[in-house]
Design a protein around this motif. Structure first.
Motif, short mmCIF file in Angstrom:
data_model
loop_
_atom_site.label_atom_id
_atom_site.label_comp_id
_atom_site.label_asym_id
_atom_site.label_seq_id
_atom_site.Cartn_x
_atom_site.Cartn_y
_atom_site.Cartn_z
N UNK A 148 -3.06 8.54 5.34
CA UNK A 148 -4.47 8.90 5.48
C UNK A 148 -5.15 8.02 6.53
N UNK A 149 -4.86 6.72 6.52
CA UNK A 149 -5.41 5.80 7.52
C UNK A 149 -4.92 6.17 8.91
N UNK A 157 -1.53 -7.34 2.38
CA UNK A 157 -0.58 -7.15 3.47
C UNK A 157 -1.09 -6.00 4.33
N UNK A 158 -1.26 -6.28 5.61
CA UNK A 158 -1.80 -5.28 6.50
C UNK A 158 -0.66 -4.63 7.29
N UNK A 195 -11.47 0.18 -1.37
CA UNK A 195 -11.88 -0.88 -0.44
C UNK A 195 -10.69 -1.46 0.33
N UNK A 196 -9.51 -1.45 -0.28
CA UNK A 196 -8.32 -1.94 0.43
C UNK A 196 -7.97 -1.04 1.61
N UNK A 197 -8.17 0.26 1.44
CA UNK A 197 -7.91 1.19 2.55
C UNK A 197 -8.88 0.92 3.70
N UNK A 252 0.85 -1.17 0.00
CA UNK A 252 0.00 0.00 0.00
C UNK A 252 0.90 1.24 0.00
N UNK A 253 0.47 2.23 -0.74
CA UNK A 253 1.26 3.44 -0.88
C UNK A 253 1.29 4.24 0.42
#
Length: 151
Positions: free
Chosen positions: A8-9, A147-148, A31-33, A1-2
């Motif tokens: 932002x998260x 990947x979280x 949706x991934x965010x 993830x960028x």
């Protein structure tokens, strides 16, 4: 993830203004965010952010199922009577609500996977006590693994 999405998260997770944080969740189009946000959410902070994630049109089945299990929704499946006797009214309402949305298949489909961490004994007991439950509650949702990052 960028990095900008992770930032932002992180801003949402650590925002002390709950109204602003829920507005930010509502504006997420990825949706991934939402999936990563849900995975990193601190449940000690209440139900506002998870409700905002669920209400987002971009929330998918995998994210909804993850939120169900992270909110200890398994207790509803294990023993509904005991679950309903809890004094935690807001939690009961939340879990029942997301269970209904999932069961009705009202979340959008996506390519993200989610598999609840259930033992073989738990699976056996849940299947026995909930014979009509949709399979995805027990076996998860196939798709690509995300990947979280820990935020």
């Amino acid at each position: 993830m960028e990095n900008d999405k992770i930032n932002q998260i992180e801003t949402i997770l650590y925002n002390e203004d709950l109204n602003e944080a829920t507005k930010q969740v509502a504006s997420i189009e990825d949706s991934e965010m939402l999936y990563v946000l849900a995975a990193n959410y601190n449940w000690d902070n209440g139900f506002s952010i998870p409700r905002a994630i669920i209400a987002n049109d971009n929330c998918d089945m995998s994210t909804g199922l993850m939120i169900f299990y992270l909110s200890d929704g398994i207790r509803l499946l294990e023993d509904k009577d005991s679950f309903e006797q809890s004094k935690l009214d807001e939690w009961i309402e939340f879990v029942k609500g997301i269970f209904s949305i999932l069961k009705a298949n009202d979340f959008k489909k996506s390519s993200i996977s989610y598999y609840p961490e259930l033992t073989k004994v738990q699976l056996f007991k849940l299947k026995k006590s909930n014979p009509s439950i949709p399979e995805f509650f027990l076996n998860g949702i196939e798709g690509k693994d995300i990947e979280i990052p820990v935020i």
